[in-house]
Design an enzyme around this catalytic site. Structure first.
Site, short mmCIF file in Angstrom:
data_model
loop_
_atom_site.label_atom_id
_atom_site.label_comp_id
_atom_site.label_asym_id
_atom_site.label_seq_id
_atom_site.Cartn_x
_atom_site.Cartn_y
_atom_site.Cartn_z
N SER A 1 0.80 -1.22 -0.12
CA SER A 1 0.03 -0.07 0.23
C SER A 1 1.02 1.41 0.06
O SER A 1 2.09 1.38 0.69
CB SER A 1 -0.95 0.01 1.20
OG SER A 1 -1.58 1.31 1.50
N GLU B 1 0.31 3.61 1.63
CA GLU B 1 0.35 4.17 3.08
C GLU B 1 1.59 3.76 3.71
O GLU B 1 1.77 4.44 4.84
CB GLU B 1 -1.03 3.36 3.88
CG GLU B 1 -2.43 4.12 3.58
CD GLU B 1 -2.61 5.52 4.07
OE1 GLU B 1 -1.89 5.68 5.16
OE2 GLU B 1 -3.22 6.32 3.47
N TYR C 1 -1.81 0.51 10.50
CA TYR C 1 -2.19 -0.09 9.13
C TYR C 1 -0.67 -0.10 8.32
O TYR C 1 -0.46 -1.04 7.94
CB TYR C 1 -3.34 0.51 8.47
CG TYR C 1 -3.60 0.24 7.04
CD1 TYR C 1 -4.01 -1.01 6.89
CD2 TYR C 1 -3.03 1.08 5.94
CE1 TYR C 1 -4.17 -1.59 5.55
CE2 TYR C 1 -3.31 0.59 4.75
CZ TYR C 1 -3.65 -0.85 4.32
OH TYR C 1 -3.86 -1.21 2.98
#
Length: 327
Positions: free
Chosen positions: A127, A129, A151
């Site tokens: 990801s 992120e 996360y």
């Protein structure tokens, strides 16, 4: 007939990927939690050709059982607790599923493959992120990772574990570092779908306003249906590797609001949008923009749906759904 096993089959990516693989003649197995999963009916209705297996990414033995049943050529690990805001409230569970779940999946594939590590090709859903507090703009495959949420940290663990299994055991294991990708199938807790649903309801007089957090955050948004094609292309390469998948554009949430409200004939959205500190992240990721040059040159991949078309698609879908509910 090639065979594929997909974890996270109930999410938008899982559904689009299953559709793609079925269209290519694959036998597709979907791995989901629990016998009474509330999304089972959604999967059965959307991709009826998928054979459903139950298990849990936190349970290595259940992944091994799924591998024995599916006997896949390709294993797509899309399963995760993927709502970033939730990860601060449940950091341990997020780490167990989104982080250690990757280790369980990799180890299961390694054990199942025995001496032939190339037998099952493995895809890990990494990801954007992971970049968090970005160190370079735009972000590429070799950009330093600096996650800003539990996360993101869990995704970094899974990403590096995938690389480690590739280097340690010669597994065909690749990671797609996917930047934000949306669709009408996105969960309503995510800001893009939250906006498209609210805009549809506001235009029909069913809702008065929408409450958001940071509307200045900038993201690289693409269409989930395009991004699953990149996953498949990675699995067809002779050599496994990691690829950034992105549109190479960045847009503020304000721009998403502009386009979404204009879709229903509202030019000034300010009276309909409120902000609440409760929806602000403890540690914000302000800017994400990818550089997918490698994926475009090596995989021959490029996004087909642009940002305005993506917003239009989502609002039109939610308008149709809301009108159907009123009928």
């Amino acid at each position: 007939m090639p065979r594929a096993l997909i974890t996270g089959i109930t999410g938008q990516d899982g559904l689009y990927l299953a559709e793609l693989l079925l269209s290519k003649g694959y036998e597709v197995f979907g791995f989901m939690r629990g016998q009474n999963n509330p999304k089972r009916e959604l999967v059965e209705a959307t991709v009826p050709g998928v054979k459903i297996l139950t298990g849990d990414l936190t349970d290595l033995s259940s992944i091994l059982r799924a591998l024995e049943t599916a006997q896949p050529d390709e294993f797509y690990n899309l399963g995760a607790i993927s709502f970033v805001a939730y990860s601060w409230e449940n950091a341990h569970m997020t780490s167990e599923v989104t982080g250690l779940g990757v280790l369980n999946a990799l180890e299961a594939v390694r054990l199942y493959s025995h001496d032939d590590a190339q037998k099952v090709r493995f895809y890990q859903a990494s990801s954007s992120e992971m970049f968090g507090k970005v160190q370079t703009v735009p972000q590429k495959e070799d950009t330093l990772l600096w996650p800003r949420s539990p996360y993101g940290v869990a995704k970094v663990y899974g990403h590096y574990m995938t690389i480690n299994y590739r280097e340690s055991y010669g597994m065909h294991a690749s990671s797609g570092i996917l930047f934000n990708h949306e669709s009408p199938r996105r969960g309503p807790e995510f800001v893009t779908r939250k906006i498209s649903m609210a805009v549809a309801r506001i235009s029909l007089g069913l809702q008065e306003h929408i409450t958001l957090g940071n509307i200045d955050a900038r993201r690289d948004w693409g269409f989930a249906g395009d991004y699953v094609d990149a996953m498949w292309r990675m699995m067809q390469q002779d050599t496994p590797d990691d690829y950034v998948i992105s549109t190479n554009e960045t847009h503020e949430i304000r721009e998403f609001l502009d386009l979404a409200f204009r879709q229903v004939g509202i030019d000034d959205w300010a009276p309909y949008v409120k902000q609440d500190p409760r929806f602000m992240r403890p540690a914000e990721v302000d800017l994400l923009i990818g550089d997918s040059t490698k994926a475009r040159s090596v995989l021959g991949w490029e996004p087909k749906v642009g940002f305005p078309q993506l917003v239009q698609m989502m609002v039109e879908n939610d308008l149709a759904e809301q009108k159907l509910n009123l009928a």
